[in-house]
Design a protein around this motif. Structure first.
Motif, mmCIF file in Angstrom:
data_model
loop_
_atom_site.group_PDB
_atom_site.id
_atom_site.type_symbol
_atom_site.label_atom_id
_atom_site.label_comp_id
_atom_site.label_asym_id
_atom_site.label_seq_id
_atom_site.Cartn_x
_atom_site.Cartn_y
_atom_site.Cartn_z
ATOM 1 N N HIS A 97 11.444 6.431 55.136
ATOM 2 C CA HIS A 97 12.609 6.012 56.026
ATOM 3 C C HIS A 97 12.338 5.992 57.460
ATOM 4 O O HIS A 97 13.075 5.542 58.200
ATOM 5 C CB HIS A 97 14.018 6.563 55.727
ATOM 6 N N ILE A 98 11.085 6.553 57.950
ATOM 7 C CA ILE A 98 10.749 6.815 59.235
ATOM 8 C C ILE A 98 10.534 5.393 59.817
ATOM 9 O O ILE A 98 11.014 5.590 61.307
ATOM 10 C CB ILE A 98 9.623 7.721 59.417
ATOM 11 N N ASP A 99 10.019 4.411 59.498
ATOM 12 C CA ASP A 99 9.882 3.295 60.145
ATOM 13 C C ASP A 99 11.246 2.451 60.637
ATOM 14 O O ASP A 99 10.908 1.792 61.746
ATOM 15 C CB ASP A 99 9.126 2.137 59.136
ATOM 16 N N ALA A 100 12.100 2.589 59.740
ATOM 17 C CA ALA A 100 13.439 2.045 60.314
ATOM 18 C C ALA A 100 14.483 3.119 61.045
ATOM 19 O O ALA A 100 15.569 2.701 61.192
ATOM 20 C CB ALA A 100 14.136 1.615 58.986
ATOM 21 N N CYS A 101 13.989 4.383 61.081
ATOM 22 C CA CYS A 101 14.793 5.380 61.602
ATOM 23 C C CYS A 101 15.181 5.291 62.943
ATOM 24 O O CYS A 101 14.106 4.935 63.927
ATOM 25 C CB CYS A 101 14.088 6.665 61.329
ATOM 26 N N PRO A 102 16.376 5.354 63.764
ATOM 27 C CA PRO A 102 16.810 5.281 65.025
ATOM 28 C C PRO A 102 16.458 6.698 65.597
ATOM 29 O O PRO A 102 16.324 6.610 67.040
ATOM 30 C CB PRO A 102 18.268 5.013 65.034
ATOM 31 N N LEU A 103 16.085 7.760 65.053
ATOM 32 C CA LEU A 103 15.975 8.896 65.812
ATOM 33 C C LEU A 103 14.784 8.927 66.697
ATOM 34 O O LEU A 103 14.882 9.475 67.778
ATOM 35 C CB LEU A 103 15.857 10.032 64.756
ATOM 36 N N PRO A 104 13.707 8.393 66.570
ATOM 37 C CA PRO A 104 12.773 8.558 67.348
ATOM 38 C C PRO A 104 12.839 7.475 68.675
ATOM 39 O O PRO A 104 11.873 7.643 69.455
ATOM 40 C CB PRO A 104 11.357 7.998 66.387
ATOM 41 N N ARG A 105 13.745 6.692 68.724
ATOM 42 C CA ARG A 105 13.832 5.505 69.506
ATOM 43 C C ARG A 105 14.069 5.865 70.960
ATOM 44 O O ARG A 105 13.179 5.559 71.935
ATOM 45 C CB ARG A 105 14.885 4.400 68.973
ATOM 46 N N PRO A 106 14.812 6.911 71.287
ATOM 47 C CA PRO A 106 14.809 7.576 72.892
ATOM 48 C C PRO A 106 13.520 8.125 73.046
ATOM 49 O O PRO A 106 12.964 8.787 72.137
ATOM 50 C CB PRO A 106 15.693 8.638 72.514
ATOM 51 N N HIS A 107 12.922 7.838 74.135
ATOM 52 C CA HIS A 107 11.399 7.934 74.251
ATOM 53 C C HIS A 107 11.591 9.519 75.125
ATOM 54 O O HIS A 107 11.327 9.523 76.405
ATOM 55 C CB HIS A 107 10.784 7.039 75.241
ATOM 56 N N LEU A 108 11.926 10.305 74.522
ATOM 57 C CA LEU A 108 11.887 11.799 74.830
ATOM 58 C C LEU A 108 10.416 12.650 74.987
ATOM 59 O O LEU A 108 9.290 12.105 74.283
ATOM 60 C CB LEU A 108 13.019 12.663 74.103
ATOM 61 N N ARG A 109 10.527 13.734 75.584
ATOM 62 C CA ARG A 109 9.356 14.387 76.038
ATOM 63 C C ARG A 109 8.613 14.974 74.622
ATOM 64 O O ARG A 109 7.509 14.834 74.532
ATOM 65 C CB ARG A 109 9.700 15.510 76.915
ATOM 66 N N ASN A 110 9.155 15.214 73.658
ATOM 67 C CA ASN A 110 8.846 15.743 72.287
ATOM 68 C C ASN A 110 9.937 15.474 71.331
ATOM 69 O O ASN A 110 10.952 14.930 71.500
ATOM 70 C CB ASN A 110 8.502 17.154 72.402
ATOM 71 N N GLY A 111 9.395 15.480 69.848
ATOM 72 C CA GLY A 111 10.186 15.005 68.681
ATOM 73 C C GLY A 111 11.503 16.223 68.749
ATOM 74 O O GLY A 111 12.410 15.860 68.216
ATOM 75 N N ARG A 112 11.198 17.250 69.298
ATOM 76 C CA ARG A 112 12.310 18.527 69.089
ATOM 77 C C ARG A 112 13.608 18.153 69.850
ATOM 78 O O ARG A 112 14.672 18.115 69.412
ATOM 79 C CB ARG A 112 11.848 19.814 69.475
ATOM 80 N N LEU A 113 13.364 17.347 70.872
ATOM 81 C CA LEU A 113 14.434 17.004 71.622
ATOM 82 C C LEU A 113 15.100 15.619 71.078
ATOM 83 O O LEU A 113 16.361 15.729 71.126
ATOM 84 C CB LEU A 113 13.758 16.421 73.286
ATOM 85 N N ASN A 114 14.364 14.837 70.412
ATOM 86 C CA ASN A 114 15.041 13.897 69.601
ATOM 87 C C ASN A 114 16.026 14.354 68.451
ATOM 88 O O ASN A 114 17.112 14.122 68.413
ATOM 89 C CB ASN A 114 14.140 12.949 68.927
#
Length: 312
Positions: A97-114
């Motif tokens: 599901h990751i390709d369509a996932c909205p969670l990564p869209r905010p361009h934050l410093r690392n994935g933990r922050l998303n």
């Protein structure tokens, strides 16, 4: 002596005073996730990254939710556990599901922050019914204690305890951030102020100061950093000190007892953005401190940190 003024400035600039008065969750959420993103790195680096790339926001996450993401982790606060999103490898617990996932869209410093931003969003939406101000009111009003100390502790735990389960936030960052919010709302909600002024954010600088000065060894129970909130720990020492200081003698608008101010004063003595005295950049931790012009020099035990197993 400008501690309250600085808090008031931050609260006004973020629109938190108006948001609390109107029980408007999105501005408070946006401020929280931005402030939480300052952990684990210097303020300057975090601020520069946010200025360049932006931050997560309530309305952006809410918009993504309206599109009904296919990932089963994005259904609720309880489903979200174990997301395991990693920005560098672009992997997660649900790779289909990751390709369509909205969670990564905010361009934050690392994935933990998303993941933290989404975890907090679901907490507020699902556990606080979208009303963060009302939730804090209810949590504080439900706390009970026979003594002042018990009531302070119960109120803090009523707010911090549930939020401790939000992904990626520590007690230190919760205490530091929420104390600002609660103190800043003192004109509208006195119970928030009573709770916020007693919250302590014990970081490595504060802990190391209490070790170097000999205060921890003389007045508390020696411990490694991370156990600072236990019996005889750094937090208990600071609260005891605060009982003996009338903060009104320093600034008449301060409350008589002001533990958060005492802790912040120690931090300012040590921090590079403060007086920049008692820290590892200025002191060779293999030897006793040699900063003779420090006002505390003659009273300080000047204990070398690296001779103490309690600092790890």
């Amino acid at each position: 002596m400008s501690f309250l003024d600085e808090i008031d400035d931050e609260v006004r600039n973020a629109g938190l005073d108006r948001a609390v008065a109107l029980a408007d969750t999105p501005p408070i959420f946006d401020w929280l996730v931005t402030t939480f993103s300052f952990q684990g790195i210097s303020d300057r680096v975090a601020r520069d990254y946010i200025n360049k790339h932006g931050a997560a926001s309530w309305f952006a996450i809410e918009a993504g939710e309206r599109n009904a993401p296919s990932c089963p982790k994005l259904r609720s606060y309880w489903h979200f556990e174990g997301c395991r999103y990693d920005k560098t490898s672009f992997t997660c617990a649900e790779p289909d599901h990751i390709d369509a996932c909205p969670l990564p869209r905010p361009h934050l410093r690392n994935g933990r922050l998303n993941a933290m931003a989404y975890s907090l969003f679901y907490f507020v939406r699902d556990l606080a019914d979208g009303d963060l101000v009302g939730w804090i009111d209810r949590q504080l009003e439900s706390a009970k204690g026979a003594t002042r100390a018990e009531l302070e502790s119960a109120r803090q735990e009523a707010v911090i305890g549930p939020l401790r389960n939000v992904y990626g936030v520590s007690d230190k960052i919760l205490m530091m951030t929420l104390s600002t919010l609660l103190i800043g709302a003192r004109e509208q909600r006195p119970i928030w102020y009573e709770t916020g002024k007693a919250m302590l954010a014990v970081d490595t600088l504060v802990h190391a100061f209490l070790v170097r000065s000999g205060i921890l060894q003389d007045c508390g129970i020696p411990h490694t950093y991370g156990a600072c909130y236990g019996p005889g720990g750094c937090a208990e020492i600071i609260r005891t000190v605060a009982d003996r200081i009338d903060a009104r003698t320093l600034n008449p608008v301060f409350p008589k007892r002001f533990p958060r101010f005492v802790q912040n004063s120690i931090w300012r003595l040590c921090s590079q953005s403060g007086l920049n005295l008692c820290n590892g950049n200025r002191i060779d931790d293999r030897r006793a401190c040699q900063i003779g012009y420090c006002h505390l020099y003659r009273r300080c035990s000047r204990t070398p940190l690296k001779s103490q197993e309690i600092v790890i």
